[in-house]
Design a protein around this motif. Structure first.
Motif, PDB file in Angstrom:
ATOM      1  N   UNK A   1       1.589  21.620  -0.924  1.00 40.87           N
ATOM      2  CA  UNK A   1       2.004  20.267  -1.245  1.00 40.87           C
ATOM      3  C   UNK A   1       3.288  20.388  -1.456  1.00 40.87           C
ATOM      4  N   UNK A   2       3.946  20.903  -1.173  1.00 40.62           N
ATOM      5  CA  UNK A   2       5.847  21.459  -1.761  1.00 40.62           C
ATOM      6  C   UNK A   2       6.522  21.167  -0.825  1.00 40.62           C
ATOM      7  N   UNK A   3       5.812  21.094   0.944  1.00 40.16           N
ATOM      8  CA  UNK A   3       5.690  20.476   2.054  1.00 40.16           C
ATOM      9  C   UNK A   3       5.861  18.631   1.818  1.00 40.16           C
ATOM     10  N   UNK A   4       4.354  18.860   1.255  1.00 41.65           N
ATOM     11  CA  UNK A   4       4.363  16.726   1.541  1.00 41.65           C
ATOM     12  C   UNK A   4       5.286  16.212   0.595  1.00 41.65           C
ATOM     13  N   UNK A   5       5.829  17.503  -0.846  1.00 42.86           N
ATOM     14  CA  UNK A   5       6.791  16.835  -1.347  1.00 42.86           C
ATOM     15  C   UNK A   5       8.342  16.055  -0.890  1.00 42.86           C
TER      16      UNK A   5
ATOM     17  N   UNK B   1       7.006  11.918  -0.430  1.00 36.48           N
ATOM     18  CA  UNK B   1       5.842  11.139  -0.613  1.00 36.48           C
ATOM     19  C   UNK B   1       5.922  11.201  -1.925  1.00 36.48           C
ATOM     20  N   UNK B   2       5.711   9.996  -2.928  1.00 43.48           N
ATOM     21  CA  UNK B   2       5.339   9.692  -4.430  1.00 43.48           C
ATOM     22  C   UNK B   2       4.065  10.062  -5.227  1.00 43.48           C
ATOM     23  N   UNK B   3       3.253  10.269  -4.724  1.00 47.52           N
ATOM     24  CA  UNK B   3       2.179  11.241  -5.443  1.00 47.52           C
ATOM     25  C   UNK B   3       0.941  12.239  -4.511  1.00 47.52           C
ATOM     26  N   UNK B   4       0.406  12.349  -5.023  1.00 45.36           N
ATOM     27  CA  UNK B   4      -0.574  13.615  -3.741  1.00 45.36           C
ATOM     28  C   UNK B   4      -2.396  13.390  -4.644  1.00 45.36           C
TER      29      UNK B   4
ATOM     30  N   UNK C   1       0.978  -1.381   0.186  1.00 46.18           N
ATOM     31  CA  UNK C   1      -0.236   0.088  -0.713  1.00 46.18           C
ATOM     32  C   UNK C   1       0.900   1.300  -0.300  1.00 46.18           C
ATOM     33  N   UNK C   2       0.401   1.874  -0.846  1.00 49.17           N
ATOM     34  CA  UNK C   2       1.001   3.253  -0.862  1.00 49.17           C
ATOM     35  C   UNK C   2       0.165   4.747  -0.458  1.00 49.17           C
ATOM     36  N   UNK C   3       0.720   5.478   0.634  1.00 50.72           N
ATOM     37  CA  UNK C   3      -0.047   6.330   1.433  1.00 50.72           C
ATOM     38  C   UNK C   3      -0.208   7.919   0.093  1.00 50.72           C
ATOM     39  N   UNK C   4      -1.167   8.321  -0.268  1.00 54.91           N
ATOM     40  CA  UNK C   4      -1.279   9.628  -0.890  1.00 54.91           C
ATOM     41  C   UNK C   4      -1.971  10.760  -0.160  1.00 54.91           C
ATOM     42  N   UNK C   5      -1.437  11.072   0.041  1.00 56.95           N
ATOM     43  CA  UNK C   5      -1.754  12.713   1.652  1.00 56.95           C
ATOM     44  C   UNK C   5      -2.619  13.692   0.301  1.00 56.95           C
TER      45      UNK C   5
ATOM     46  N   UNK D   1      -4.275   1.755  -1.766  1.00 58.57           N
ATOM     47  CA  UNK D   1      -3.649   2.923  -1.728  1.00 58.57           C
ATOM     48  C   UNK D   1      -4.797   3.911  -0.253  1.00 58.57           C
ATOM     49  N   UNK D   2      -3.795   5.398   0.198  1.00 60.86           N
ATOM     50  CA  UNK D   2      -4.412   5.244   1.407  1.00 60.86           C
ATOM     51  C   UNK D   2      -4.483   6.751   1.892  1.00 60.86           C
TER      52      UNK D   2
END
Length: 278
Positions: free
Chosen positions: A32-36, A40-43, A20-24, A227-228
């Motif tokens: 978005x820039x902070x999470x990237x 993380x691999x996707x948003x 499973x991957x996390x998509x915050x 996906x989470x």
């Protein structure tokens, strides 16, 4: 910067692994820039987080398609990551409106998005199955040939209709209608999640951070989740930190909250052009 097709292929590949991957869910370019920057691999966008940032309710009546897509475009432009969008009910009951929403979403650079079966009417909150399927089918036909991964959402459990059998019927019908990913927010426990994942033939998204029980990424992966997402919960966490800081200043007259704040140098590094957020 990766082109849209490359981002789509990356997002699609993430759903095809055995883990499973996390998509915050960021709510603006800065989040978005902070999470990237954290790897993380996707948003994915969040209508709730966006609504809070504008002083609005997260409701079909209060949010318009243009503003949701403008917000999504800002997030797309903030990082190199694939971005999927919360497209609510498609911004109209008619299947052709859902189809147009998908085309517009792809046009602003999104490589995925979700259409839900909620109506926005508290008295009749869920579309009849036949219309719900027509809407997903129209969205899937609009996405055909485009770099776009379609998620279909069954909203029963968010609208006080805890009918797992009907939810599964809907997800199965949405899959047959062309959805690439299936999503039933608000499932009550791990057994229900396992049952859904075992009953469908497409990757399943589960949302964490809502009220109620929580499970780890490992537990969800073991249950069959691919996906989470976190919905508006990161935005609410940020608002919670703001509320606590403001209450401290207002009631105690102290400023100890600053010890937990991100250092200015860290923020500058994340937000700088070409910085960690890209």
């Amino acid at each position: 910067m990766p082109d849209q097709q490359a981002k789509f292929e990356k997002l699609k590949a993430l759903h095809q692994t055995e883990s499973a991957f996390v998509m915050p869910n960021p709510w603006d370019a800065g989040s978005a820039r902070l999470l990237a920057s954290l790897g993380f691999q996707a948003l994915a966008t969040t209508s709730a987080g966006y609504a809070f940032s504008k002083g609005k309710l997260d409701s079909i009546a209060d949010l318009q398609r243009d503003e949701i897509l403008d917000n999504a475009a800002e997030i797309v432009g903030a990082t190199d990551l694939p971005v999927s969008a919360d497209l609510q009910d498609g911004f109209g009951a008619a299947p052709e409106i859902c189809a147009e929403t998908i085309r517009l979403a792809c046009w602003v650079g999104l490589v995925g998005g979700s259409i839900e079966d909620a109506t926005g009417d508290a008295g009749d909150p869920i579309h009849d199955l036949s219309l719900a399927v027509e809407r997903v089918q129209a969205a899937a036909e609009a996405a055909r040939g485009l770099p776009f991964l379609l998620t279909a959402r069954a909203e029963n459990f968010l609208w006080d209709r805890p009918d797992l059998d009907d939810t599964i019927r809907r997800l199965q019908a949405f899959s047959a209608a062309g959805a690439d990913v299936l999503y039933a927010p608000g499932l009550p426990d791990l057994q229900a999640i396992r049952t859904v994942c075992a009953a469908v033939d497409k990757p399943v998204n589960v949302v964490m951070g809502l009220a109620g029980p929580t499970w780890s990424v490992a537990e969800l992966a073991q249950a069959g989740v691919r996906r989470i997402s976190v919905g508006g919960s990161f935005a609410r966490a940020a608002l919670g930190a703001l509320m606590r800081a403001a209450e401290e200043v207002k009631t105690a007259g102290t400023f100890t909250y600053a010890a937990q704040a991100l250092p200015g140098a860290t923020v500058a590094r994340i937000m700088a052009p070409g910085g960690e957020g890209v």
